[in-house]
Write a protein that holds these residues in place. Structure first.
Motif: not given
Length: 406
Positions: A151-170, A252-258
């Protein structure tokens, strides 16, 4: 009200860190089920009794008795007398994780490793629970099977990169996105040429410079197969075309995605490398858990380095794009062949360069012989492609080893 959580892969890196997050926030979460392979019965028993779960799943049926004995021993160690603690139901066998995923709960954290996580992912989605997805392989090999079941929004990514993308797209419109930029540390061999990678050992490949992860994902990070899989994952999660997903090296893996937007602005998610942050966000989404990880220290001078990916030395991302763009069962073939090759590398039966070379050969054969008239993806077709890719990868590994020995 506390969120009820089931954790699949509870004794692995993601699972143990998730349980630490839960233990530090008992007012927010409770664990109702844990599932693991069964290689560490004592740890699984400690987790089950500490969190008073209702179900324990063990993938290896042969480990069921060991886990049962470990539960008794742990209860005795805790000085539990009969009736003082809830004895969890023990489920053993290949469907144990599926049953754990079906336990009534609010969140299923899938922290399993490999394509074995596909059916538990589908089972979790079927229940309607939020799926906190660390098992990227289940999404990649399942493709539209998984996205279509969610369903829409049912999957929440836990990979740090995709979590970063999800946060930036919220709160943003996907129509305003120009491209996604997935960052890669470059692994332990950043800057080496292909020739300099010929004699790499498993111990060297396991020495990741910024992350402490399980063995499979660590080696996948060394080959950059992991980053290729993440490109496919980003495409499936956010519906962005492959031509609009880039990879840049950020040691340095500080920026997780953009996320770059059409007006020229770029949204960055930054935090020191600590998986507890995306894990906690996956469990609590859309809320945040205070103080789950340390923030960046802005009191000291800081430099962020970014560089283009060397696809000559590390062709895995290019291969993953090819598999993702072809679609159908090609991503499943890519993943299955890689799992076989990683095991062979760890066992000393395949050289480091042979991992991606062999994966590429299996993928090329599959694409060339694929029946494009039957494009609909089914669970049966995915599982069949997985089995055939593993068989072909093993055959190519054996021929490569034989060629070296002559």
């Amino acid at each position: 009200m506390r969120k009820r959580v089931a954790i699949l892969g509870s004794t692995g890196s993601i699972g143990t860190q998730a349980l630490e997050v839960v233990a530090a926030n008992p007012e927010r979460f409770e664990i109702v089920a844990v599932a693991a392979g069964g290689n560490d019965p004592a740890l699984l028993a400690r987790q089950a009794l500490e969190h008073e779960v209702s179900l324990v799943g063990v993938a290896k049926a042969s480990a069921a008795q060991d886990v049962q004995l470990a539960l008794y021993a742990e209860a005795k160690r805790r000085s539990f007398s009969e009736g003082d603690h809830r004895v969890p139901r023990l489920v053993a066998g290949p469907h144990a994780a599926i049953e754990a995923a079906r336990t009534p709960c609010d969140v299923v954290l899938n922290g399993l490793t490999g394509s074995v996580g596909l059916e538990p992912t589908l089972a979790a989605l079927d229940t309607g629970a939020t799926l906190a997805l660390a098992n990227k392989e289940s999404l990649i090999v399942g493709g539209e099977l998984v996205t279509g079941a969610a369903k829409p929004g049912q999957i929440v990514p836990v990979d740090s990169e995709h979590s970063a993308l999800a946060q930036a797209l919220r709160g943003e419109s996907i129509d305003d996105v120009r491209r996604l930029i997935v960052t890669a540390s470059g692994g332990p061999f950043r800057g080496r040429t292909r020739a300099e990678l010929a004699d790499v050992t498993p111990d060297e490949a396991m020495a990741h410079p910024t992350w402490d992860m399980g063995p499979v994902i660590t080696i996948n990070s060394a080959t950059l197969v992991n980053k290729g899989l993440e490109v496919i994952e980003a495409h499936l999660l956010f519906g962005i075309g492959f031509e609009r997903i880039d990879v840049v090296v950020h040691p340095s893996s500080v920026v997780h995605s953009m996320v770059e937007f059409v007006d020229g602005s770029t949204m960055v998610q930054a935090s020191p490398p600590d998986m507890k942050l995306p894990i906690a966000l996956g469990l609590a989404w859309p809320e945040r858990v205070p103080d789950v990880a340390s923030p960046c220290d802005w009191t000291h001078a800081t430099t962020w380095e970014f560089a283009p990916l060397d696809e000559t030395a590390f062709p895995a991302v290019r291969l993953a794009r090819q598999a993702g763009e072809f679609g159908r069962t090609a991503p499943a073939v890519l993943n299955a062949a890689n799992e076989v090759c990683v095991d062979a590398f760890v066992a000393g039966d395949l050289d480091f360069l042979g991992i991606v070379d062999t994966v590429g050969a299996v993928l090329e054969e599959h694409v060339a012989g694929a029946d494009v008239t039957h494009a609909d993806l089914t669970l049966a077709s995915v599982l069949e492609a997985d089995v055939r890719a593993r068989e072909r990868a093993r055959a190519l590994v054996e021929s490569r080893v034989g060629g070296r020995e002559q």
